[in-house]
Design an enzyme around this catalytic site. Structure first.
Site, short mmCIF file in Angstrom:
data_model
loop_
_atom_site.label_atom_id
_atom_site.label_comp_id
_atom_site.label_asym_id
_atom_site.label_seq_id
_atom_site.Cartn_x
_atom_site.Cartn_y
_atom_site.Cartn_z
N TYR A 1 -51.18 -31.84 22.65
CA TYR A 1 -51.54 -30.62 21.93
C TYR A 1 -52.26 -30.93 20.62
O TYR A 1 -53.02 -30.10 20.12
CB TYR A 1 -50.28 -29.80 21.61
CG TYR A 1 -49.88 -28.81 22.67
CD1 TYR A 1 -49.65 -29.21 23.97
CD2 TYR A 1 -49.74 -27.45 22.36
CE1 TYR A 1 -49.27 -28.29 24.94
CE2 TYR A 1 -49.36 -26.53 23.32
CZ TYR A 1 -49.12 -26.96 24.62
OH TYR A 1 -48.76 -26.05 25.56
N LYS B 1 -44.04 -39.40 32.55
CA LYS B 1 -44.75 -39.97 33.69
C LYS B 1 -44.98 -41.45 33.37
O LYS B 1 -46.12 -41.90 33.21
CB LYS B 1 -46.08 -39.25 33.92
CG LYS B 1 -45.94 -37.85 34.48
CD LYS B 1 -45.80 -37.79 36.00
CE LYS B 1 -47.08 -38.20 36.70
NZ LYS B 1 -46.88 -38.27 38.18
N ASP C 1 -43.08 -34.76 37.41
CA ASP C 1 -43.42 -34.00 38.62
C ASP C 1 -42.19 -33.85 39.52
O ASP C 1 -41.90 -32.77 40.04
CB ASP C 1 -44.60 -34.64 39.38
CG ASP C 1 -44.39 -36.11 39.68
OD1 ASP C 1 -43.50 -36.75 39.09
OD2 ASP C 1 -45.14 -36.65 40.54
N ASP D 1 -43.87 -27.57 28.02
CA ASP D 1 -44.47 -26.25 28.15
C ASP D 1 -44.36 -25.77 29.59
O ASP D 1 -43.92 -24.65 29.87
CB ASP D 1 -45.95 -26.32 27.72
CG ASP D 1 -46.64 -24.98 27.82
OD1 ASP D 1 -46.04 -23.97 27.42
OD2 ASP D 1 -47.78 -24.94 28.31
N ASP E 1 -41.41 -23.00 31.45
CA ASP E 1 -41.77 -21.77 32.16
C ASP E 1 -41.10 -21.75 33.53
O ASP E 1 -40.61 -20.72 34.00
CB ASP E 1 -43.29 -21.67 32.36
CG ASP E 1 -43.96 -20.82 31.28
OD1 ASP E 1 -43.43 -20.80 30.16
OD2 ASP E 1 -44.99 -20.20 31.57
C1 IPM Z 1 -45.42 -21.62 24.63
C2 IPM Z 1 -46.81 -21.07 24.77
C3 IPM Z 1 -47.71 -21.74 23.75
C4 IPM Z 1 -47.77 -23.21 24.08
C5 IPM Z 1 -49.11 -21.14 23.62
C6 IPM Z 1 -49.08 -19.66 23.34
C7 IPM Z 1 -49.92 -21.85 22.56
O1 IPM Z 1 -47.25 -21.24 26.08
O2 IPM Z 1 -44.85 -21.51 23.53
O3 IPM Z 1 -44.88 -22.13 25.61
O4 IPM Z 1 -48.57 -23.65 24.91
O5 IPM Z 1 -46.98 -23.96 23.49
MG MG Z 2 -45.78 -21.97 27.43
#
Ligand code: IPM
Ligand code: MG
Length: 367
Positions: A142, A192, A224, A248, A252
């Site tokens: 990032y 990884k 993975d 990240d 999710d």
């Molecule tokens: C998260 C989001 C952020 C990230 C974005 C909005 C920059 O997806 O907090 O998971 O990628 O970290």
């Molecule tokens: Mg995210």
């Protein structure tokens, strides 16, 4: 200690709607529990761009440095897609994370009993799920340099760099081991190391830190495989520690196990400040959901649970955090649902603010 201070940055899309419900909860704690906060509000993301031409004004950044904790809603929206990369709403959020040095991002994925049927996975795979992803938040791909889009010969090249120093890995590993000690003493580190040198170093440093935590059972997994295991048998995990980008994606994935992204809170923690509290920002894992913004459809629970994390991690009010979490559990058990928590032929959903009111009712009943 003086009245703790909060900077609220509702942001874009559904951010302001869900944050309005958090403000109700904060007021409730002042009225009913004598827990007062010195609250200030400001802009971030597209909302800040509209006013200042940047997604985070310097004055707002300065305020964030001064307060005990920041509460953030969400940033981004299609309106801002055309902006230059350097002023996109997300840059505001990333600046806060980086300049406050919030290196440990705690993302708990907990499946509420009342919602176990709602997950896209079978009920027995997710019922009782309670895992904690610790995502490194201030380094890795990032932020790594070099980065950019350059021209080489007659074509463009997009460049990002995955870079981790030992100390960056060590401090987030320590945060994860400390959490593991407070939970079930089980930690899985994901990278990884089979293809990335940064992954090899990550694994080595986690092993070094592990020596200081002999009670914690440590395992390592390629990220993975970790993604696959998270949907195959998520309950094998307790604490997971991983880098910024894998974190990240994996968070999710873990979030969806619980039924809805609208349920997941997060805490981003840094080093202790002079008053002993960690630098901290709390935000829901979900985004700004522009498609439903302004319609009262958003689920405020992730944002409210993020405030519960603030009570626990910044203000040492674990019992009050539990009170709030229990109130939410009760409301869900009573069948109260926002639109994201309804099946195809579900009953009528409540609005964002009705959900907030129900949670206040449950808080009142807890006294
Ligand atoms: C998260 C989001 C952020 C990230 C974005 C909005 C920059 O997806 O907090 O998971 O990628 O970290
Ligand atoms: Mg995210």
């Amino acid at each position: 200690m003086s009245t703790p201070s909060l900077l609220i940055l509702p942001g874009d899309g559904i951010g302001p709607e869900v944050m309005a419900e958090v403000v109700k909860i904060i007021d409730w704690y002042g009225d009913k529990r004598g827990l007062n906060f010195d609250v200030s509000m400001d802009l971030v993301g597209g909302a800040a761009y509209d006013k200042h031409g940047v997604p985070l004004a310097d004055e707002t950044m300065a305020k964030a440095h001064e307060v005990d904790a920041v509460l953030l809603g969400a940033v981004g929206g299609p309106k801002y897609d055309v902006l230059d990369f350097s002023v996109k709403p997300e840059r505001g959020l990333l600046r806060l994370r980086k300049e406050l040095d919030l290196f440990a991002n705690l993302r708990p994925a907990q499946c509420f009993d009342a919602l176990a049927d709602f997950s896209s996975l079978k009920k027995d795979i997710v019922a009782g799920l309670d895992i904690m992803i610790v995502r490194e938040l201030t380094s890795g791909i990032y932020f790594g340099e070099p980065r950019g889009i350059i021209t080489e010969g007659n074509e463009r090249v997009g460049i990002n760099t995955q870079r981790y120093t030992e100390s960056e890995i060590r401090r987030v590993a320590i945060a994860a081991f400390e959490l593991a000690m407070k939970r079930s003493k089980k930690l899985c580190s994901m990278e990884k190391a089979n293809v990335m040198e940064s992954g090899i170093l990550w694994r080595e440093v986690v092993e070094e830190v592990a020596k200081d935590y002999p009670e914690v059972a440590v395992s390592h997994m390629y990220a993975d495989n970790g993604a696959m295991q998270l949907v195959r048998a998520p309950k094998q995990f307790d604490v997971i520690v991983t880098d910024n980008l894998f974190g990240d994606i994996l968070s999710d994935c873990a979030a969806m196990l619980t039924g809805s992204l609208g349920m997941l809170p997060s805490a981003s923690l840094g080093a202790p400040m002079a008053n002993g509290r960690p630098r901290a920002m709390y935000e829901p894992v979900h985004g700004s959901a522009p498609d439903i913004a302004g319609q009262g459809k958003a689920n405020p629970i992730a944002c409210i649970l993020s405030f519960a994390m603030a009570l626990r991690y910044s203000f040492d009010e674990g019992a009050e955090a539990t009170r709030l979490e229990t109130a939410i559990e009760k409301v869900l058990a009573d069948g109260v649902r926002t639109a994201d928590l309804l099946g195809e032929e579900g009953a009528t959903p409540v609005t964002t603010s009705e959900m907030g009111d129900k949670i206040i009712e449950a808080l009142n009943a807890s006294l």
